[in-house]
Design an enzyme around this catalytic site. Structure first.
Site, PDB file in Angstrom:
ATOM      1  N   SER A 156     -14.331  25.124  35.199  1.00 60.17           N
ATOM      2  CA  SER A 156     -15.183  25.868  36.140  1.00 60.17           C
ATOM      3  C   SER A 156     -16.617  25.407  35.937  1.00 60.17           C
ATOM      4  O   SER A 156     -16.944  24.786  34.934  1.00 60.17           O
ATOM      5  CB  SER A 156     -15.090  27.362  35.865  1.00 60.17           C
ATOM      6  OG  SER A 156     -15.617  27.650  34.579  1.00 60.17           O
ATOM      7  N   ASP A 157     -17.494  25.709  36.891  1.00 61.96           N
ATOM      8  CA  ASP A 157     -18.908  25.457  36.643  1.00 61.96           C
ATOM      9  C   ASP A 157     -19.465  26.647  35.857  1.00 61.96           C
ATOM     10  O   ASP A 157     -18.808  27.684  35.722  1.00 61.96           O
ATOM     11  CB  ASP A 157     -19.668  25.224  37.959  1.00 61.96           C
ATOM     12  CG  ASP A 157     -20.994  24.493  37.727  1.00 61.96           C
ATOM     13  OD1 ASP A 157     -21.405  24.339  36.553  1.00 61.96           O
ATOM     14  OD2 ASP A 157     -21.625  24.060  38.707  1.00 61.96           O
ATOM     15  N   TRP A 158     -20.659  26.489  35.365  1.00 61.84           N
ATOM     16  CA  TRP A 158     -21.304  27.492  34.505  1.00 61.84           C
ATOM     17  C   TRP A 158     -21.319  28.861  35.209  1.00 61.84           C
ATOM     18  O   TRP A 158     -22.109  29.078  36.138  1.00 61.84           O
ATOM     19  CB  TRP A 158     -22.728  27.020  34.209  1.00 61.84           C
ATOM     20  CG  TRP A 158     -23.513  27.851  33.260  1.00 61.84           C
ATOM     21  CD1 TRP A 158     -23.921  29.136  33.453  1.00 61.84           C
ATOM     22  CD2 TRP A 158     -24.013  27.465  31.976  1.00 61.84           C
ATOM     23  NE1 TRP A 158     -24.643  29.567  32.376  1.00 61.84           N
ATOM     24  CE2 TRP A 158     -24.716  28.558  31.455  1.00 61.84           C
ATOM     25  CE3 TRP A 158     -23.933  26.285  31.220  1.00 61.84           C
ATOM     26  CZ2 TRP A 158     -25.351  28.517  30.210  1.00 61.84           C
ATOM     27  CZ3 TRP A 158     -24.576  26.253  29.986  1.00 61.84           C
ATOM     28  CH2 TRP A 158     -25.258  27.356  29.496  1.00 61.84           C
TER      29      TRP A 158
END
Ligand code: BGC
Length: 750
Positions: A284-286
């Site tokens: 996932s992204d941050w």
């Protein structure tokens, strides 16, 4: 068919596309040693330990607390982000060796356009139109990063975008899916370097998918795309990255047609993991898991965890939806443990691939090696685009002695590095001012920044700048944007030169009436309509990195000809955005001349339909089109022919022509081939780039060149979502940029 039934039909089609999602990604049928080792490990790991592998900790930035050590020993952490102190990385891996299964951690970092040696921003790298050099820059970045123990980079960023307002355009490969695919594949090859022990990073193609389509360039914003745009514009660079072996993929912050990219079963499970057979890992992204609560898609972190794992997200970056909730979700029977096993298998697979089990530690390697700096200079030279060159003012004539170096970007060692340079240091930078002093001798450089930074409005130093210009044989004005004005969450609505920079240019011209060479260092296309009227030449240098200054001197003095081409169109005005070359035709295409505001008669409401214009106040075309870029050569194309004008199914197109350099300088030209399918079952763009080739010629020389366009490049996704190549008449355009091209025609047979 009535409009209503047509609507119903297309609704059913989209629902089918959305609902036909398999419960599990396609199993990977392989009996390799690695898979056997993974089987063994998985068989011994507890559910908690498996979920631990799926967690990326944010790191403690040069620290390693007792608590973090204990969690590593306990098998609760699979990856750590942003730790680049080799001693700490070593200590982290030592702790991992004390854990029950001794699984090393994968250490992540955004190594975007260089590690310590900083190369041009990715948009600049795309402007090289040269995948070979781009691959080389990624390889050097990997070797430098490995000295710290980093083994995973969050690059390449492959978000095609048509919006220069978007701050992340600086990181993107521009507006064209084919060019982006070439760049993405090259970067993956470079970073991963055939997984040579100690000399490679796992790549991460990001952000999956369509992040570049955020509304009005507002970061993190809503994305609405059609099936065709998704498949023909936004997905191809990712497919290319995966075909060249990208180990990992990162999801995007945006939603896609109402479903966040991080919980998108259609894009992740169906397209990526099932249709494309991707065997790597998805991260996932941050915070993109947690962000789904704000999107209005998840009630809480627990729901976000369930939605993300079901969609195919294998590892969670920094946030704790997975480690806090997955165990319970499995216990409650809401999440099948086989999904966890699949995720952990993918994570372990990358760890084996990158050689972590053999050596998880930092390796020896040289930072800022002489060859790396040479490469940085060459990449910067190839990235720079000569936009205008009135009267051939460039290259500078021999015999020029005194040079005025003016402007806020002439000596901005931090800013010329661009966005995403965690590990680059301004102390290493060669600025234009430094490089010009080196080349012309300190005593011959009249340096006057005039503005202390790009947004400075103070005109107090303009007098000194005029003086420097008066006393010199050549005037170089370095304008642009500081690095902080582009990048993540740094979008702009005004794309003019910030501060009093345009006033400075005007003042210099007015007071000296001498030729002015403008060099622009910026993270995005700026609106240069005014600048281009005043400047005698414009060299667009992007944020060129560590060796930017040295590269500019070489080009300006003619040691090498510029060869960069625009990977994105430059608008005349912000209101034109999006303006891009591969647009559709309309039922009423603009007829050429725009009707300027002052020519509209007062007191009339009559519309001049004959002189159809898109806008009343600006031309339809961009100021500088995609693919544009001058050289010091003068290239012409002759004797164009196609090997066959009637293509059989599967047959590639072969174009043959003679390229001549009639100029006075040796130069490299980038030949660009575009196609158009004028009548299709779904309307097609007016032009699409399908091939590029770079050729260097001495002055007066010619070369016969053959170029092949694979048959597949004629295809698109039709209304059933099927990739098709439709029979019929096609146009082929060839030239040095997207607008001034030679046209040929051919037929695709049934
Ligand atoms: C960005 C990613 C980046 C990540 C880790 C996020 O905010 O969107 O591109 O890789 O941070 O730094």
């Amino acid at each position: 068919m009535s409009k209503a039934s047509l609507f119903f039909k297309s609704l059913c089609l989209s629902l089918t596309l959305l609902l036909a999602v398999p419960a599990f990604p396609k199993p990977v049928l392989t009996n390799s040693d690695t898979e056997k080792k993974i089987d063994l490990l998985l068989g011994k790991m507890s559910l908690k330990e498996k979920i631990g592998q799926m967690y990326m900790h944010p790191g403690e930035y040069g620290n390693l607390s007792e608590d973090l050590k204990a969690r590593i020993r306990d098998g609760q952490i699979g990856s750590i982000l942003n730790e680049v102190d080799p001693k700490i990385v070593t200590a982290i891996q030592d702790e991992a060796k004390k854990s029950k299964h001794q699984i090393p951690l994968i250490m992540a970092r955004d190594v975007i356009h260089g590690f310590r040696t900083i190369f041009p921003i990715p948009l600049g790298l795309a402007a090289t139109f040269n995948p070979t050099i781009v691959e080389e820059t990624a390889r050097v970045s990997a070797i430098e990063a490995r000295t710290t123990g980093v083994t995973w980079t969050f690059a390449p960023m492959l978000d095609v975008t048509r919006d220069p307002r978007w701050g992340r355009v600086a990181e993107s490969p521009g507006e064209d899916p084919y060019l982006a695919s070439l760049m993405g594949a090259a970067m993956v090859r470079g970073f991963q370097n055939d997984f040579k022990p100690g000399q490679s990073l796992a790549a991460c193609a990001k952000h999956f998918v369509a992040y570049g389509a955020v509304e009005s360039g507002k970061d993190y914003n809503t994305v609405v795309v059609s099936q065709q745009q998704l498949h023909d514009l936004y997905l191809p660079p990712f497919k290319a990255a995966i075909d060249s072996g990208s180990a990992t993929i990162m999801t995007a912050f945006n939603e896609i047609n109402g479903v966040p990219a991080t919980a998108n079963e259609y894009t992740l499970n169906e397209i990526l993991k099932t249709n494309w057979g991707f065997t790597g890992m998805v991260v996932s992204d941050w915070g993109s898991t947690e962000n789904m609560i704000n999107h209005g898609y998840s009630k809480d972190l627990k729901m976000a965890a369930r939605q993300s794992i079901k969609a195919g997200v294998d590892m969670e970056m920094v946030y704790t939806a997975y480690i806090d909730h997955l165990e319970q979700l499995v216990a409650d029977g809401v999440v099948d443990e086989r999904l966890i096993d699949d995720a952990v298998r993918r994570i372990l697979r990358i760890k084996f691939k990158i050689g972590l089990f053999e050596n998880p530690y930092p390796v020896q390697g040289e930072l800022l090696a002489k060859a790396s700096l040479e490469l940085a200079k060459q990449a910067a030279m190839e990235s720079m685009v000569l936009l205008t060159n009135k009267g051939g003012i460039l290259p500078l004539k021999k015999g020029i002695k005194k040079v005025a170096i003016i402007g806020p970007m002439a000596h901005a060692p931090h800013d010329q590095l661009g966005t995403w340079v965690f590990d680059g240091k301004k102390e290493d930078t060669i600025t234009p001012m430094m490089a010009f002093k080196e080349h012309f001798g300190e005593e011959n450089i009249l340096f006057e920044p005039a503005l202390s930074y790009s947004r400075d409005f103070s005109k107090q130093k303009f007098g000194e700048a005029v003086q420097a210009a008066e006393n010199s044989d050549a005037i170089l004005l370095f304008l642009g944007e500081e690095s902080i004005l582009s990048g993540e969450a740094h979008s702009r609505v005004f794309l003019n030169l910030p501060g009093a920079q345009l006033d400075l240019l005007k003042k210099l011209k007015l007071e000296t009436n001498k030729p002015i060479i403008v060099v622009i260092l910026a993270g995005r296309p700026l609106v240069l309509t005014e600048v281009s009227k005043i400047a005698d030449a414009i060299l667009y240098a992007w944020h060129p990195g560590t060796m930017g200054g040295a590269a500019i001197v070489e080009l300006v003095t003619g040691a090498q000809s510029p060869s960069g081409k625009l990977p994105i169109s430059f608008p005349r005005a912000v209101g034109q955005i999006p303006v891009y070359y591969n647009h559709k035709s309309t039922g009423r295409p603009p007829s050429g001349n725009y009707l300027s505001m002052d020519k509209i008669k007062v007191g009339t409401n009559q519309v001049d339909l004959e002189n159809r214009a898109v806008y009343l106040d600006v031309e339809t075309t961009p100021l500088f089109p995609f693919g544009h870029g001058l050289t010091y050569g003068k290239f012409s194309f002759h004797d164009l022919s196609l090997k066959s004008t009637n293509l059989k199914v599967g047959e590639s197109i072969e174009v043959k022509f003679k390229l001549t350099n009639r100029g006075k300088f040796k130069a490299k030209e980038t030949i660009q081939v575009y196609i158009n399918d004028p009548v299709a079952s779904l309307t097609r763009p007016v032009k699409e780039l399908v091939a590029i080739k770079q050729v260097e010629l001495e002055p007066g020389n010619s070369r016969v060149i053959s170029l092949e366009v694979p048959y597949r490049r004629l295809g698109f996704h039709n209304s059933q979502g099927k990739f098709v190549i439709e029979p019929g008449d096609y146009k082929l355009y060839i030239g040095s940029e997207s607008q001034k091209t030679h046209t040929m025609t051919f037929k695709v047979l049934r």
